[in-house]
Design a protein around this motif. Structure first.
Motif, PDB file in Angstrom:
ATOM      1  N   THR A 132       0.820  -1.207   0.000  1.00 50.60           N
ATOM      2  CA  THR A 132       0.000   0.000   0.000  1.00 50.60           C
ATOM      3  C   THR A 132       0.857   1.260   0.000  1.00 50.60           C
ATOM      4  O   THR A 132       0.482   2.278  -0.584  1.00 50.60           O
ATOM      5  CB  THR A 132      -0.951  -0.015   1.206  1.00 50.60           C
ATOM      6  OG1 THR A 132      -1.545  -1.307   1.311  1.00 50.60           O
ATOM      7  CG2 THR A 132      -2.043   1.015   1.065  1.00 50.60           C
ATOM      8  N   MET A 154      -7.783  -2.906  -2.247  1.00 47.00           N
ATOM      9  CA  MET A 154      -7.082  -2.706  -0.974  1.00 47.00           C
ATOM     10  C   MET A 154      -7.368  -3.913  -0.095  1.00 47.00           C
ATOM     11  O   MET A 154      -8.362  -3.955   0.643  1.00 47.00           O
ATOM     12  CB  MET A 154      -7.527  -1.402  -0.311  1.00 47.00           C
ATOM     13  CG  MET A 154      -7.334  -0.192  -1.213  1.00 47.00           C
ATOM     14  SD  MET A 154      -7.460   1.375  -0.335  1.00 47.00           S
ATOM     15  CE  MET A 154      -5.900   1.388   0.551  1.00 47.00           C
ATOM     16  N   VAL A 157      -7.895  -4.213   4.291  1.00 48.12           N
ATOM     17  CA  VAL A 157      -8.014  -2.772   4.519  1.00 48.12           C
ATOM     18  C   VAL A 157      -8.193  -2.443   5.992  1.00 48.12           C
ATOM     19  O   VAL A 157      -7.937  -1.311   6.418  1.00 48.12           O
ATOM     20  CB  VAL A 157      -9.183  -2.188   3.689  1.00 48.12           C
ATOM     21  CG1 VAL A 157     -10.521  -2.579   4.281  1.00 48.12           C
ATOM     22  CG2 VAL A 157      -9.065  -0.671   3.556  1.00 48.12           C
ATOM     23  N   LEU A 160      -5.801  -0.354   8.402  1.00 48.11           N
ATOM     24  CA  LEU A 160      -5.722   1.075   8.690  1.00 48.11           C
ATOM     25  C   LEU A 160      -5.829   1.355  10.187  1.00 48.11           C
ATOM     26  O   LEU A 160      -5.592   2.465  10.646  1.00 48.11           O
ATOM     27  CB  LEU A 160      -6.768   1.876   7.919  1.00 48.11           C
ATOM     28  CG  LEU A 160      -8.270   1.685   8.150  1.00 48.11           C
ATOM     29  CD1 LEU A 160      -8.739   2.367   9.416  1.00 48.11           C
ATOM     30  CD2 LEU A 160      -9.035   2.265   6.969  1.00 48.11           C
ATOM     31  N   TRP A 169      -3.359   3.731   4.464  1.00 57.51           N
ATOM     32  CA  TRP A 169      -4.591   3.300   3.806  1.00 57.51           C
ATOM     33  C   TRP A 169      -5.556   4.478   3.642  1.00 57.51           C
ATOM     34  O   TRP A 169      -6.179   4.641   2.605  1.00 57.51           O
ATOM     35  CB  TRP A 169      -5.250   2.173   4.615  1.00 57.51           C
ATOM     36  CG  TRP A 169      -4.662   0.842   4.323  1.00 57.51           C
ATOM     37  CD1 TRP A 169      -5.222  -0.152   3.584  1.00 57.51           C
ATOM     38  CD2 TRP A 169      -3.386   0.348   4.728  1.00 57.51           C
ATOM     39  NE1 TRP A 169      -4.377  -1.241   3.517  1.00 57.51           N
ATOM     40  CE2 TRP A 169      -3.234  -0.955   4.210  1.00 57.51           C
ATOM     41  CE3 TRP A 169      -2.350   0.874   5.495  1.00 57.51           C
ATOM     42  CZ2 TRP A 169      -2.111  -1.734   4.434  1.00 57.51           C
ATOM     43  CZ3 TRP A 169      -1.220   0.099   5.704  1.00 57.51           C
ATOM     44  CH2 TRP A 169      -1.115  -1.183   5.175  1.00 57.51           C
ATOM     45  N   ILE A 173      -7.068   6.172   0.091  1.00 54.34           N
ATOM     46  CA  ILE A 173      -8.512   6.301  -0.145  1.00 54.34           C
ATOM     47  C   ILE A 173      -8.895   7.761  -0.379  1.00 54.34           C
ATOM     48  O   ILE A 173      -9.726   8.081  -1.234  1.00 54.34           O
ATOM     49  CB  ILE A 173      -9.291   5.712   1.049  1.00 54.34           C
ATOM     50  CG1 ILE A 173      -9.109   4.195   1.092  1.00 54.34           C
ATOM     51  CG2 ILE A 173     -10.772   6.057   0.982  1.00 54.34           C
ATOM     52  CD1 ILE A 173      -9.654   3.526   2.356  1.00 54.34           C
ATOM     53  N   SER A 184     -12.383  -2.502  -1.373  1.00 55.93           N
ATOM     54  CA  SER A 184     -11.815  -2.657  -0.032  1.00 55.93           C
ATOM     55  C   SER A 184     -12.226  -4.007   0.535  1.00 55.93           C
ATOM     56  O   SER A 184     -13.427  -4.302   0.625  1.00 55.93           O
ATOM     57  CB  SER A 184     -12.293  -1.527   0.885  1.00 55.93           C
ATOM     58  OG  SER A 184     -11.942  -0.265   0.353  1.00 55.93           O
ATOM     59  N   SER A 186     -11.958  -6.525   3.813  1.00 56.39           N
ATOM     60  CA  SER A 186     -11.654  -6.443   5.236  1.00 56.39           C
ATOM     61  C   SER A 186     -12.106  -7.694   5.960  1.00 56.39           C
ATOM     62  O   SER A 186     -13.083  -8.341   5.570  1.00 56.39           O
ATOM     63  CB  SER A 186     -12.362  -5.222   5.849  1.00 56.39           C
ATOM     64  OG  SER A 186     -12.238  -5.224   7.259  1.00 56.39           O
TER      65      SER A 186
END
Length: 948
Positions: A132, A154, A157, A160, A169, A173, A184, A186
């Motif tokens: 990233t 991502m 994510v 972050l 991150w 964005i 994204s 996650s």
């Protein structure tokens, strides 16, 4: 606000202006993509892919192993089909390498590139996998590689939330062109909708997909001795009481029986028993080979056993190697040898012994291996390939393995529910437990996965059930402005634009949302305050006193009750202030006296953390924040500070110590403690000076006289007026506290940013003129340095302290910017032997750091960390052409016990920063030539093998 559609499968989603219907006919690209898959798309994958083809960005939150990356791979497919570009970003290089290999297998090497800072493969490809940070750096540099970019994936994510790197991150964005669709991915978080709301606010049309369903069900177990129990009772008719699940009664009975009978099978891996209250180190109740044998017997292999230390992983592997355990058939052993030989082609024969190649291979040939950051990356890659191919049955791993790397297992074993976080041993959080156990269950292979916790006396089944059943993992922003970020924001957007972007961050979004609740509390408290004031006024008038001097009745002017209450509060504040000033004076004396302590001084500790006699083993290194190393008579050894004292430390005597006291072993500490007790020095009685600082204060005497003369002083302390007054003061404190909280939450980012700009302005990186800020040449140089010590590196470049160094000396001094010793007290300039030119450059670098710290301290900015020379000698020797054996030995002599994996990892970081310096100073600068030569000299042997 997004529209959430709950579904029976716990699927929810939001879209932009046009709602995406997951049941609508799929588009042609999704049809083509799905045709190439080995399995049908799950509902959440289908919904996310439909949204992507419809032109929306997506946020997908799903459990580990649920198949989130399918959505990212569809974004790659869409970009290739449209003739545009897709960046696939990950938080770690290992995951980038794995994803690159996966995409190359599908789309071919010509279509896919890889960029990880120290590796660049086909960077002009339409699909590029990268960490990233790389895409963030591209954005700040205005890289032409961003042209034609349509999708950015991502992965992971939720990273972050990481306090060290999470801001990257958010930067990506926030900065990406609005036309770019962000995908994204996650892990499951409890505030997915809040995160989705923010992404929709800053990115536009976004579909949020939340899926809690695991494609492979997960069963929870506890291994007690050599018996595996289900954690929960079987509940064929639904959940147990209060919507939860009952803990297995057989498990609880068995544990109670074993605890009562003190079964010796519950001793640790060295055969020692432990008490019920033990929380620290030691092994499991059964030896690791016995645990593996139990898993094999019950058909639960392959397995990942998470052990939260490298030493523990290596120890587990060594135990298995010493046992008779063997998990592979002869034909599997041959396959292992073939794969291992392939991974060893770039390892020089001369390095094989120090790398422990044969010992490592011997474990693999029996079906078990370790996996952690200290291993040579070649070894880790081989283990990952062998495990994925079913040729390694058990991996002893640290928690880094849980971060996205595709190594699915039938079962996951947690040896402990406590881990060391770098500062203290802490309990696993529900989110961490879920992330780790989520590796269990191979899709398409296992009907269910198995999470197994090894029982120890500190494991309470009911608490474990609560941990396993919890799914609370809120995502919290870690976004904080830094120097490099500040100059890049100012250069691209100006001061107003930079401040506006900070206001759009997820950190500010969360702060603003929490402020809404705080403001509601303030309103409610003010309503209660008005009611209390009315009651108090009515009652005070009835007592013939009046509410205030200005509001008292005509017969009693100047006798207001609230004025009496305020007078009492003024007296309390005066007393507190006097005590505070006395405490400050005492603390300053403590700091001064701590800094004056010498080796061998015996003092008395009377603080809350440690009590008793203590002998100074090492004096304090810094007078401003003295923390001498001491050993207490109970054999505890550690650094102390002002918190350990009520009064300034008093030297009670002296104790003769050897030149190098043995404090690293339990026996050595006990011997020192015994010698301390034998000195006959006694602790002083009492707690020192208790003189009341208020005794001689004239202002306090005047206020007390005025209080006694007030008409309200005659009232009974139990009168309802006093209860109302206390209630009123409580409400006022509540309102004041909430208003301060609101102010701090809404202004923290702005205040931090403003202080950073002040530092940059004082050092000449930017020029402030009224409300505008202009970035100077030095600021543009800083904007190209991406390092934790970015401002220090740039200050050294500006000061020229690294000019004229040889390439190996430059590598050594640059390593001090990135390296972090694993133990305190190591890595000073004095630890670097010989070479006056290098020592001089390091000394100059430390002086630059000290001047920078002074500026940071004045502006109340977090201090840049001190340069650490612990790796300098090793990298200098390697850069000068010495062998791996010599380089690792040099690190050991400097007090840094580096594993081969650590050696490669730190060399990678040195190369990364050297490349930044080479590019930043310009091709014509002599330092650029030296940096390039340093990179070339490091990139050889095992380091070159890992860089590709």
């Amino acid at each position: 606000m997004p529209d959430i559609e709950p579904r029976g499968d716990e699927l929810s989603g939001t879209a932009g202006p046009a709602e995406v219907n997951p049941d609508e006919a799929v588009g042609p690209e999704l049809t083509a993509f799905a045709a190439g898959l080995r399995f049908a798309l799950d509902p959440f994958q289908h919904r996310a892919c439909v949204a992507l083809e419809a032109g929306h960005g997506v946020l997908v939150c799903a459990p580990t192993g649920a198949g989130k990356t399918i959505v990212g791979e569809f974004a790659v497919h869409l970009a290739l089909a449209a003739g545009t570009k897709c960046f696939y970003t990950t938080p770690i290089k290992a995951l980038s390498n794995q994803k690159y290999a996966d995409l190359v297998a599908v789309h071919g090497a010509a279509a896919v590139g890889l960029l990880t800072g120290d590796v660049a493969i086909n960077p002009g490809a339409p699909v590029v996998v990268m960490t990233t940070e790389v895409v963030r750096n591209m954005i700040y540099a205005g890289s032409p590689a961003l042209e034609g970019l349509s999708h950015v994936v991502m992965d992971e994510v939720h990273f972050l939330a990481d306090r060290f790197r999470g801001a990257v991150w958010e930067e990506v964005i926030l900065h990406l062109d609005p036309a770019v669709r962000v995908v994204s991915l996650s892990a499951t978080v409890s505030n997915a909708e809040e995160f989705g709301d923010w992404i929709k606010t800053v990115r536009g049309d976004t579909t949020v997909i939340v899926d809690d369903h695991r494609p492979v069900p997960l069963s929870q177990h506890v291994l007690v001795g050599n018996r595996i129990f289900d954690l929960y009772e079987h509940a064929p008719h639904g959940p147990g009481k209060k919507g939860g699940r009952e803990v297995n009664a057989d498990l609880k009975r068995y544990i109670r029986h074993k605890m009562l009978t003190n079964d010796d099978r519950f001793s640790d891996s060295r055969g020692r028993g432990r008490g019920r209250g033990h929380r620290g180190g030691g092994g499991p109740r059964a030896s690791r080979p016995d645990v593996v044998a139990s898993l094999d017997r019950d058909g639960l292999l392959p397995a990942i056993m998470f052990i939260f230390s490298r030493k523990g992983c290596d120890g587990a592997l060594a135990q298995c190697q010493r046992s008779r355990l063997s998990l592979l058939e002869p034909h599997e052993v041959a396959a292992v040898d073939e794969i291992v030989d392939k991974h060893l082609t770039d390892i020089a024969p001369a390095d094989a012994e120090i790398l422990g190649v044969e010992q490592w291979r011997a474990g693999l040939r029996r079906g078990f291996a370790a996996h952690h950051a200290g291993l040579l990356p070649t070894f880790r890659h081989a283990v990952e390939e062998l495990f994925a191919g079913g040729l390694v049955k058990v991996v002893f791993a640290t928690e880094t393995l849980a971060l996205g790397i595709n190594m699915p297992a039938r079962s996951v074993v947690l040896e402990r529910l406590v881990k060391y976080n770098g500062e203290a041993h802490v309990d696993l959080t529900p989110g961490e437990f879920t992330q780790l156990t989520g590796r269990a269950g191979r899709r398409g292979i296992d009907t269910e996965g198995h999470a197994i916790v090894l029982w120890t006396p500190e494991v309470v089944p009911e608490q474990l059930a609560g941990l396993a059943g919890a799914r609370t993992f809120p995502l919290r922003s870690s976004f904080v402005p830094e120097y490099n970020m500040a100059v890049n924001l100012l250069g691209r957007m100006g001061l107003a634009g930079a401040q506006e972007l900070l206001h759009r961050s997820f950190a500010q979004f969360q702060a603003d949302r929490s402020v809404v609740g705080q403001a509601r509390k303030v309103d409610q408290a003010r309503i209660r305050l008005r009611k209390t004031d009315a009651q108090l006024s009515e009652l005070a008038t009835a007592r013939g006193i009046g509410r205030r001097d200005t509001e008292g009745d005509a017969d009693n002017p100047g006798n207001g009750f609230l004025d009496y209450v305020d007078l009492r509060e003024t007296i309390r504040r005066r007393e507190r202030d006097l005590k505070f000033h006395r405490r400050v004076e005492t603390n300053q004396s403590i700091v001064e006296d701590l800094g004056a302590l010498k080796k061998g001084h015996v003092i008395g500790l009377q603080g809350r953390r440690h009590r008793g006699l203590a002998v100074v083993l090492e004096p304090a290194a810094h007078a401003s924040d003295p923390k001498p190393l001491v050993l207490v008579e109970d054999a505890w050894c550690g650094r102390i500070d002002e918190r350990d004292f009520v009064n300034p430390p008093q030297v009670l005597g002296n104790m003769r110590l050897p030149r190098h006291p043995d404090r690293s072993t339990g026996r050595g500490r006990r011997d020192l403690a015994s010698a301390l007790r034998a000195t006959g020095i006694e602790m002083p009685r009492g707690r020192g000076n208790k003189r009341a600082p208020a005794a001689d204060d004239a202002e306090l005497k005047r206020l007390r006289t005025e209080l006694r003369a007030h008409p309200a002083h005659r009232l009974d302390p139990g009168d309802q007026l006093f209860r109302l007054a206390e209630q009123r003061n409580r409400l006022l404190r509540e309102i004041l506290s909430a208003e301060r909280d609101i102010a701090s939450r809404t202004s923290t980012l702005g205040v931090t940013f403003s202080r950073i700009v002040d530092v940059l302005a004082e050092l000449g990186y930017v020029t402030r003129t009224g409300d505008s800020v202009e970035v100077e040449d030095a600021g543009r140089l800083l904007g190209r340095i991406y390092s934790e010590s970015d401002l220090l590196v740039t200050e050294c470049l500006r000061a020229g302290v690294w000019e004229g160094l040889s390439h190996s000396d430059l590598a050594a001094v640059v390593s001090a910017m990135v390296y972090e010793s694993r133990r305190d007290g190591a890595g000073g300039v004095d630890s670097v032997p010989g070479n006056p030119r290098l020592r001089g450059a390091l000394t100059d670098t430390v002086e630059v750091w000290q001047r920078l710290n002074e500026v940071e301290r004045r502006h109340r900015v977090s201090a840049t960390r001190e340069p650490d020379t612990g790796f300098s000698v090793a990298v200098a020797m390697w850069s000068s052409g010495r062998s791996l054996t010599d380089s690792l030995a040099a690190a050991g002599q400097a007090g840094q016990l580096l594993s081969p994996g650590d050696f490669v990892r730190w060399n990678r970081q040195v190369i990364d920063l050297l490349e930044q310096i080479r590019i930043s100073v310009g091709p014509d600068a002599p330092l650029s030539t030296t940096a390039a030569r340093a990179v070339g000299s490091i990139r050889r042997g095992v380091v070159a093998a890992e860089l590709g």
